[in-house]
Design a protein around this motif. Structure first.
Motif, PDB file in Angstrom:
ATOM      1  N   GLN A 151       6.666   7.696  -2.955  1.00 19.94           N
ATOM      2  CA  GLN A 151       6.972   7.463  -4.364  1.00 19.94           C
ATOM      3  C   GLN A 151       6.828   6.008  -4.784  1.00 19.94           C
ATOM      4  O   GLN A 151       7.100   5.665  -5.949  1.00 19.94           O
ATOM      5  N   SER A 152       6.399   5.141  -3.881  1.00 16.57           N
ATOM      6  CA  SER A 152       6.220   3.736  -4.247  1.00 16.57           C
ATOM      7  C   SER A 152       5.009   3.597  -5.163  1.00 16.57           C
ATOM      8  O   SER A 152       4.055   4.371  -5.089  1.00 16.57           O
ATOM      9  N   VAL A 160      23.413  -9.104  -9.606  1.00 17.27           N
ATOM     10  CA  VAL A 160      22.993  -8.029  -8.707  1.00 17.27           C
ATOM     11  C   VAL A 160      21.504  -8.200  -8.437  1.00 17.27           C
ATOM     12  O   VAL A 160      20.723  -8.441  -9.363  1.00 17.27           O
ATOM     13  N   VAL A 161      21.113  -8.099  -7.165  1.00 19.32           N
ATOM     14  CA  VAL A 161      19.690  -8.133  -6.813  1.00 19.32           C
ATOM     15  C   VAL A 161      19.356  -6.873  -6.026  1.00 19.32           C
ATOM     16  O   VAL A 161      20.195  -6.326  -5.310  1.00 19.32           O
ATOM     17  N   SER A 162      18.122  -6.422  -6.174  1.00 19.93           N
ATOM     18  CA  SER A 162      17.696  -5.194  -5.497  1.00 19.93           C
ATOM     19  C   SER A 162      16.242  -5.318  -5.081  1.00 19.93           C
ATOM     20  O   SER A 162      15.463  -6.045  -5.709  1.00 19.93           O
ATOM     21  N   ASN A 163      15.889  -4.597  -4.020  1.00 19.60           N
ATOM     22  CA  ASN A 163      14.469  -4.452  -3.713  1.00 19.60           C
ATOM     23  C   ASN A 163      13.825  -3.582  -4.793  1.00 19.60           C
ATOM     24  O   ASN A 163      14.505  -2.851  -5.509  1.00 19.60           O
ATOM     25  N   HIS A 164      12.523  -3.695  -4.924  1.00 18.29           N
ATOM     26  CA  HIS A 164      11.825  -3.043  -6.040  1.00 18.29           C
ATOM     27  C   HIS A 164      10.686  -2.202  -5.479  1.00 18.29           C
ATOM     28  O   HIS A 164       9.734  -2.735  -4.910  1.00 18.29           O
ATOM     29  N   VAL A 165      10.796  -0.887  -5.638  1.00 20.06           N
ATOM     30  CA  VAL A 165       9.819   0.030  -5.053  1.00 20.06           C
ATOM     31  C   VAL A 165       9.035   0.784  -6.115  1.00 20.06           C
ATOM     32  O   VAL A 165       7.836   1.010  -5.978  1.00 20.06           O
ATOM     33  N   ARG A 211       0.821  -1.210   0.000  1.00 17.28           N
ATOM     34  CA  ARG A 211       0.000   0.000   0.000  1.00 17.28           C
ATOM     35  C   ARG A 211       0.856   1.263   0.000  1.00 17.28           C
ATOM     36  O   ARG A 211       1.773   1.429   0.804  1.00 17.28           O
ATOM     37  N   ASN A 212       0.524   2.168  -0.910  1.00 15.12           N
ATOM     38  CA  ASN A 212       1.118   3.500  -0.936  1.00 15.12           C
ATOM     39  C   ASN A 212       0.468   4.344   0.165  1.00 15.12           C
ATOM     40  O   ASN A 212      -0.767   4.382   0.279  1.00 15.12           O
ATOM     41  N   ASN A 213       1.280   5.025   0.969  1.00 11.66           N
ATOM     42  CA  ASN A 213       0.754   5.763   2.125  1.00 11.66           C
ATOM     43  C   ASN A 213       0.123   7.099   1.767  1.00 11.66           C
ATOM     44  O   ASN A 213      -0.568   7.690   2.600  1.00 11.66           O
ATOM     45  N   THR A 214       0.395   7.597   0.560  1.00 17.91           N
ATOM     46  CA  THR A 214      -0.181   8.888   0.161  1.00 17.91           C
ATOM     47  C   THR A 214      -0.848   8.755  -1.204  1.00 17.91           C
ATOM     48  O   THR A 214      -0.426   9.367  -2.186  1.00 17.91           O
ATOM     49  N   PRO A 215      -1.898   7.908  -1.289  1.00 22.22           N
ATOM     50  CA  PRO A 215      -2.529   7.695  -2.598  1.00 22.22           C
ATOM     51  C   PRO A 215      -3.261   8.923  -3.130  1.00 22.22           C
ATOM     52  O   PRO A 215      -3.478   9.045  -4.332  1.00 22.22           O
ATOM     53  N   ARG A 216      -3.636   9.832  -2.228  1.00 22.06           N
ATOM     54  CA  ARG A 216      -4.357  11.048  -2.639  1.00 22.06           C
ATOM     55  C   ARG A 216      -3.569  12.288  -2.225  1.00 22.06           C
ATOM     56  O   ARG A 216      -2.751  12.250  -1.305  1.00 22.06           O
ATOM     57  N   ILE A 217      -3.853  13.367  -2.904  1.00 25.43           N
ATOM     58  CA  ILE A 217      -3.218  14.650  -2.577  1.00 25.43           C
ATOM     59  C   ILE A 217      -3.947  15.238  -1.379  1.00 25.43           C
ATOM     60  O   ILE A 217      -5.143  15.532  -1.441  1.00 25.43           O
ATOM     61  N   GLU A 218      -3.240  15.401  -0.278  1.00 18.86           N
ATOM     62  CA  GLU A 218      -3.854  15.889   0.956  1.00 18.86           C
ATOM     63  C   GLU A 218      -2.986  16.963   1.579  1.00 18.86           C
ATOM     64  O   GLU A 218      -1.756  16.914   1.500  1.00 18.86           O
ATOM     65  N   GLY A 219      -3.612  17.925   2.199  1.00 17.26           N
ATOM     66  CA  GLY A 219      -2.891  18.972   2.920  1.00 17.26           C
ATOM     67  C   GLY A 219      -2.685  20.220   2.079  1.00 17.26           C
ATOM     68  O   GLY A 219      -2.530  20.165   0.852  1.00 17.26           O
ATOM     69  N   THR A 272       6.641  -4.753  -7.226  1.00 17.82           N
ATOM     70  CA  THR A 272       7.022  -3.591  -6.421  1.00 17.82           C
ATOM     71  C   THR A 272       6.357  -3.651  -5.047  1.00 17.82           C
ATOM     72  O   THR A 272       5.259  -4.186  -4.885  1.00 17.82           O
ATOM     73  N   THR A 273       7.038  -3.093  -4.054  1.00 18.03           N
ATOM     74  CA  THR A 273       6.493  -2.951  -2.706  1.00 18.03           C
ATOM     75  C   THR A 273       6.559  -1.475  -2.310  1.00 18.03           C
ATOM     76  O   THR A 273       7.018  -0.636  -3.084  1.00 18.03           O
ATOM     77  N   ASN A 274       6.125  -1.180  -1.092  1.00 15.01           N
ATOM     78  CA  ASN A 274       6.196   0.206  -0.631  1.00 15.01           C
ATOM     79  C   ASN A 274       7.513   0.527   0.074  1.00 15.01           C
ATOM     80  O   ASN A 274       7.684   1.626   0.597  1.00 15.01           O
ATOM     81  N   GLY A 275       8.437  -0.432   0.109  1.00 15.44           N
ATOM     82  CA  GLY A 275       9.740  -0.183   0.713  1.00 15.44           C
ATOM     83  C   GLY A 275       9.776  -0.311   2.212  1.00 15.44           C
ATOM     84  O   GLY A 275      10.844  -0.175   2.822  1.00 15.44           O
ATOM     85  N   ARG A 276       8.640  -0.582   2.841  1.00 13.75           N
ATOM     86  CA  ARG A 276       8.597  -0.705   4.297  1.00 13.75           C
ATOM     87  C   ARG A 276       8.606  -2.168   4.744  1.00 13.75           C
ATOM     88  O   ARG A 276       8.402  -2.471   5.922  1.00 13.75           O
ATOM     89  N   ALA A 277       8.833  -3.056   3.807  1.00 11.92           N
ATOM     90  CA  ALA A 277       8.988  -4.479   4.102  1.00 11.92           C
ATOM     91  C   ALA A 277       9.642  -5.128   2.891  1.00 11.92           C
ATOM     92  O   ALA A 277       9.591  -4.600   1.777  1.00 11.92           O
ATOM     93  N   ILE A 278      10.255  -6.269   3.118  1.00 14.26           N
ATOM     94  CA  ILE A 278      10.783  -7.098   2.043  1.00 14.26           C
ATOM     95  C   ILE A 278       9.892  -8.334   1.964  1.00 14.26           C
ATOM     96  O   ILE A 278       9.605  -8.965   2.988  1.00 14.26           O
ATOM     97  N   ILE A 279       9.447  -8.666   0.771  1.00 10.22           N
ATOM     98  CA  ILE A 279       8.623  -9.861   0.623  1.00 10.22           C
ATOM     99  C   ILE A 279       9.509 -11.019   0.164  1.00 10.22           C
ATOM    100  O   ILE A 279      10.711 -10.847  -0.059  1.00 10.22           O
ATOM    101  N   SER A 280       8.933 -12.184   0.035  1.00 11.05           N
ATOM    102  CA  SER A 280       9.715 -13.394  -0.260  1.00 11.05           C
ATOM    103  C   SER A 280      10.454 -13.257  -1.586  1.00 11.05           C
ATOM    104  O   SER A 280       9.959 -12.631  -2.530  1.00 11.05           O
ATOM    105  N   PHE A 281      11.631 -13.821  -1.645  1.00 16.10           N
ATOM    106  CA  PHE A 281      12.459 -13.781  -2.841  1.00 16.10           C
ATOM    107  C   PHE A 281      12.181 -15.002  -3.721  1.00 16.10           C
ATOM    108  O   PHE A 281      12.118 -16.130  -3.234  1.00 16.10           O
TER     109      PHE A 281
END
Length: 547
Positions: free
Chosen positions: A293-294, A179-184, A83-91, A259-268
């Motif tokens: 930006q996820s 090379v392996v990387s997380n994907h956001v 889940r993206n934490n800022t899906p809408r424009i707020e503030g 892709t993930t939201n960068g706040r966790a790593i899922i199974s490889f």
């Protein structure tokens, strides 16, 4: 009075009945063998008519005849890695920023389009006339691709990444060919294209994307269809071939597979680890306060617009120490992937969950069905797949069945909706079937309980044999189909008192091709979609086993 053994019937059946008594002769007695040890359950097959079960299990477990015991639910996490934490424009600040940056966004959009076009043309020139794509790209063609790599950096600039913070350095290709990387975000592959110009492993669907398909072909991409075992095996072979030759670029993989939201790593996924080459993990972070930006649950167009209307977008890339397979012991790919995943999660200071791309498919299905809280249907598919060998596509089919039960806002289903979809009437057996899933006896079940319970039955060693035996038990000898009358007679043993309408409802459920009769393929297809219904045939199978 004669002595009785444990296995002898308590009510002896007389063999000296008169002709008038035959009409009222009792049914043959069923002998249930009581065994202290775990019984081996065998279904009728040829001349083998033995069925061993436990009397303590018969009362509560409608699937004991398969050898299926009560199942344990895999542990769950409350983390939502997508889940993206800022899906809408707020503030006020965000709206102010967008208004101020709108003219800048137009300039950035033009710069993006121009850079993409220059990179595309340079790539077409580099690829022109190149036939031998099985071997490394000639050096003069690789030099032309420097233009495209520069265009990629300009594209990053247009998205607001004026500078990118780096920590560590890429290991020499001779030391770490993979090379392996997380994907956001979609920004990740653009950066690595500019930074490393690697060979990437990508979905076959990317080849048809405008502009992008041409550019990744110049990277000598390894295409893979994640749902095809043959394609996955070929991809692993190509990874091994290209990693073993220093003339090829590094091989880059995003082992999470999505892709993930960068706040966790899922199974490889294991594709990067099966060849057994040293691997350099890289982590990508996108620090933010107001704009996540996820990719997550945000459309590509909205994500690009939000990037164009920021003063600056932050990105950090960290190259971690190389992870090598243990030389003093034969390490399997699973263990190698676990060690690498742990290194990535530790560097990011996040947890690693058992979610996988299968959970993304479940999320998409729940969104398609307009569920109020789609994340309730995450099951951490990697753990389920490992425990029950259930594919992601099979899990999506089970979710389709579950959603037809009209789950409430908490993602739970009550017994009446469970019975409606399986076309069962309230009775002792149907309540036991629901109770087999509802282990907490709350009167409701979640999708994960339904999925795990169904998979537990479906993957029983005797399940397929039980389906075959059920077909034989229901039909007359010599026919390859079951008629509705025969089907109803067989169901009466487990669901006494069925009305003609109830029999017809179940018959149409099993008649998957709607030709007015149930073939063996129909019955097996229905039971694979609704494996819990195999309990309906237990009396038929038990009756077959009795002399």
């Amino acid at each position: 009075m004669s002595d009785h053994t444990v296995s002898a019937p308590l009510l002896p059946f007389s063999t000296h009945l008169s002709d008038s008594d035959h009409d009222q002769a009792p049914e043959p007695h069923v002998i249930v063998t009581v065994d202290d040890d775990d019984g081996v359950h065998q279904l009728p097959n040829g001349d083998d008519h033995q069925l061993v079960t436990h009397i303590s299990e018969v009362d509560d477990n409608p699937y004991a005849f398969l050898g299926a015991k009560r199942f344990d639910m895999p542990g769950s996490t409350t983390v939502d890695p997508f889940r993206n934490n800022t899906p809408r424009i707020e503030g006020v600040y965000e709206w102010f920023k967008i208004v101020v940056c709108l003219p800048l966004a137009l300039v950035r959009l033009l710069l993006f389009g121009l850079s993409l076009m220059v990179g595309y043309v340079a790539t077409r020139v580099a690829l022109y006339g190149w036939k031998d794509k099985h071997n490394p790209m000639p050096k003069w063609r690789s030099r032309l691709m420097c233009v495209t790599r520069s265009s990629a950096r300009t594209i990053l600039f247009s998205f607001g990444y004026q500078w990118i913070r780096r920590k560590g350095k890429p290991a020499p290709r001779e030391i770490a060919p993979v090379v392996v990387s997380n994907h956001v975000s979609y920004i990740d592959p653009i950066f690595f294209f500019y930074e490393l110009f690697p060979t990437i492993v990508a979905s076959e669907s990317h080849d048809s994307m405008p502009f992008v398909g041409t550019i990744i072909r110049a990277m000598q991409v390894i295409y893979v269809n994640r749902f095809s075992p043959t394609s996955r095996k070929h991809a692993v072979s190509e990874i091994k071939r290209k990693a073993s030759c220093n003339q090829f670029p590094r091989v880059l993989l995003f082992p999470e597979g999505t892709t993930t939201n960068g706040r966790a790593i899922i199974s490889f996924q294991l594709g990067a680890f099966i060849p057994g080459y040293p691997i350099q993990p890289v982590i990508v972070r996108y620090p933010h306060v107001h704009f996540d930006q996820s990719w997550g649950n945000v459309s590509l167009g909205m994500l690009m617009f939000r990037m164009f209307t920021q003063f600056h977008n932050f990105m950090e890339v960290e190259y971690l120490p190389v992870v090598s397979p243990h030389e003093n012991q034969k390490e399997n790919a699973v263990r190698f992937a676990q060690r690498t995943g742990h290194a990535v999660a530790t560097a990011l200071n996040v947890v690693q969950t058992s979610h996988s791309y299968g959970d993304v498919l479940l999320l998409a299905k729940a969104l398609e069905a307009n569920q109020e809280n789609p994340s309730l249907y995450f099951v951490e598919m990697a753990a389920v797949e490992a425990a029950f060998h259930l594919s992601s596509l099979e899990a999506v089919e089970f979710l389709d069945v579950f959603l037809s039960m009209n789950p409430d806002s908490k993602g739970q289903v009550e017994i009446q909706d469970f019975l409606r979809v399986l076309r069962l009437k309230p009775c002792t057996l149907s309540e036991k079937m629901f109770g087999f899933i509802d282990m907490q006896k709350s009167g409701k079940m979640t999708f994960k309980q339904f999925l795990v319970g169904s998979a537990h039955i479906l993957k029983q060693p005797l399940f397929h044999q039980a389906c075959e035996s059920a077909f034989t038990a229901c039909g007359d000898d010599g026919k390859n189909y079951i008629l509705e009358q025969e089907f109803g007679y067989s169901l009466m043993l487990s669901l006494p008192g069925l009305s003609n309408n109830e029999i017809h409802g179940l018959f149409t459920l099993f008649d998957t091709d709607h030709d007015g009769k149930i073939s063996k393929a129909d019955l097996i297809a229905c039971l694979r979609r609704y494996p819990l219904l195999i309990a309906l045939f237990s009396p038929c199978l038990l009756q077959q086993t009795c002399p």
